[in-house]
Design a protein around this motif. Structure first.
Motif, PDB file in Angstrom:
ATOM      1  N   HIS A  26      78.426 -24.534 -65.089  1.00  0.00           N
ATOM      2  CA  HIS A  26      77.924 -25.780 -64.297  1.00  0.00           C
ATOM      3  C   HIS A  26      76.465 -25.579 -63.742  1.00  0.00           C
ATOM      4  O   HIS A  26      75.835 -26.497 -63.802  1.00  0.00           O
ATOM      5  N   ILE A  27      76.207 -24.413 -63.298  1.00  0.00           N
ATOM      6  CA  ILE A  27      74.923 -24.207 -62.654  1.00  0.00           C
ATOM      7  C   ILE A  27      73.730 -24.119 -63.541  1.00  0.00           C
ATOM      8  O   ILE A  27      72.808 -24.484 -63.190  1.00  0.00           O
ATOM      9  N   GLU A  28      74.124 -23.827 -64.896  1.00  0.00           N
ATOM     10  CA  GLU A  28      72.882 -23.969 -65.793  1.00  0.00           C
ATOM     11  C   GLU A  28      72.611 -25.513 -66.175  1.00  0.00           C
ATOM     12  O   GLU A  28      71.424 -25.941 -66.064  1.00  0.00           O
ATOM     13  N   GLY A  81      79.776 -26.680 -59.181  1.00  0.00           N
ATOM     14  CA  GLY A  81      80.832 -27.782 -59.225  1.00  0.00           C
ATOM     15  C   GLY A  81      81.581 -27.985 -58.230  1.00  0.00           C
ATOM     16  O   GLY A  81      82.851 -28.543 -58.566  1.00  0.00           O
ATOM     17  N   LEU A  82      81.766 -27.142 -57.079  1.00  0.00           N
ATOM     18  CA  LEU A  82      82.777 -27.101 -56.019  1.00  0.00           C
ATOM     19  C   LEU A  82      82.419 -28.352 -55.048  1.00  0.00           C
ATOM     20  O   LEU A  82      81.829 -28.183 -53.891  1.00  0.00           O
ATOM     21  N   ILE A 181      86.561 -27.967 -62.891  1.00  0.00           N
ATOM     22  CA  ILE A 181      85.301 -27.796 -62.699  1.00  0.00           C
ATOM     23  C   ILE A 181      84.041 -28.180 -64.041  1.00  0.00           C
ATOM     24  O   ILE A 181      84.030 -27.517 -64.993  1.00  0.00           O
ATOM     25  N   SER A 182      83.692 -29.519 -63.817  1.00  0.00           N
ATOM     26  CA  SER A 182      83.039 -30.049 -64.817  1.00  0.00           C
ATOM     27  C   SER A 182      81.746 -30.722 -64.212  1.00  0.00           C
ATOM     28  O   SER A 182      81.832 -31.200 -63.184  1.00  0.00           O
ATOM     29  N   TYR A 183      80.687 -30.937 -64.912  1.00  0.00           N
ATOM     30  CA  TYR A 183      79.470 -31.051 -64.327  1.00  0.00           C
ATOM     31  C   TYR A 183      79.464 -32.883 -64.268  1.00  0.00           C
ATOM     32  O   TYR A 183      79.873 -33.468 -65.317  1.00  0.00           O
TER      33      TYR A 183
END
Length: 249
Positions: A26-28, A81-82, A181-183
């Motif tokens: 997610h960070i990417e 993603g939180l 946790i999904s973008y």
């Protein structure tokens, strides 16, 4: 350790590593798709850090530093993603920074707050009669900003309100949040927008409350941030002794 305990520990470790991998992915996506917005938030955060440095001798400095750490956690949560946690911690950042600035003018109440005998009242902080953007408050600390009070107060309240909608399970926001946790580009962009507004208005609050009390060296630490972000405001141009833009008759 029993075999069952060891197996449970191993299972939990696998779940946590899987969660961590999802956050990394997610960070990417979040940073790669929102580079300009991310850089804008980080620029504001760096300017906020300059203000905290300038105010380090103030009694409420510890609360500013704690809130600054909260903002870092909120940013990490948003990029990971939180989303609900990101908005919740962003609201905490707003409450503590603006609350500490407001209560600095009420030493008795500030001490009660620090000692756990008084809760922060957002209603009191944003009161149009006695809050940080009320006319009496501005007249004492920064009369140059009186003409900006309504717009800035509305920005502050809007950011707080949007964070609260994510925290309290507002139906519209709950339906937006992913179950894993999904973008979600729309939520990521909204958090970055709300965060930009939250930090920007916080810096303005610090200017209103403290700028005139700073020493010349302390003013030198923060003047760059004011000129970068608020040079369009009459109050900042007056405080920094910048030429006022001519207005047509």
């Amino acid at each position: 350790m029993s075999q069952r305990s060891a197996a449970n520990a191993s299972s939990i470790e696998k779940i946590m590593l899987k969660l961590h991998k999802s956050c990394m992915h997610h960070i990417e996506q979040a940073t790669g798709s929102n580079e300009l917005e991310v850089n804008r938030v980080l620029h504001l955060e760096a300017d906020l850090a300059a203000w905290i440095e300038a105010l380090q001798a103030k009694p409420e400095s510890q609360q500013f530093q704690s809130a600054h750490r909260d903002f870092g956690l909120a940013f990490y949560a948003a990029m990971s993603g939180l989303y609900r946690q990101a908005f919740s911690t962003l609201r905490s950042f707003l409450e503590v920074t603006v609350g500490a600035a407001y209560l600095s003018s009420h030493e008795f109440k500030r001490r009660q707050w620090v000692n756990g005998k008084l809760d922060i009242s957002w209603k009191a902080i944003t009161s149009t009669e006695s809050g940080i953007y009320s006319t009496p408050f501005l007249n004492e600390f920064c009369p140059e900003a009186v003409t900006e009070q309504e717009e800035t107060l509305e920005d502050l309240k809007r950011a707080y309100r949007r964070c609260s909608e994510y925290i309290h399970g507002n139906v519209s926001t709950s339906q937006m949040l992913p179950t894993d946790i999904s973008y979600r580009e729309d939520i990521t962009k909204e958090w970055l927008t709300v965060a930009t507004s939250a930090v920007s208005t916080t810096i303005h609050c610090l200017m209103v409350r403290y700028y005139k009390d700073l020493s010349d060296s302390q003013k030198g630490i923060v003047e760059g941030s004011l000129e970068d972000h608020f040079s369009h405001l009459v109050s900042v141009r007056l405080l920094l002794d910048l030429p006022l833009e001519e207005t047509l008759p």
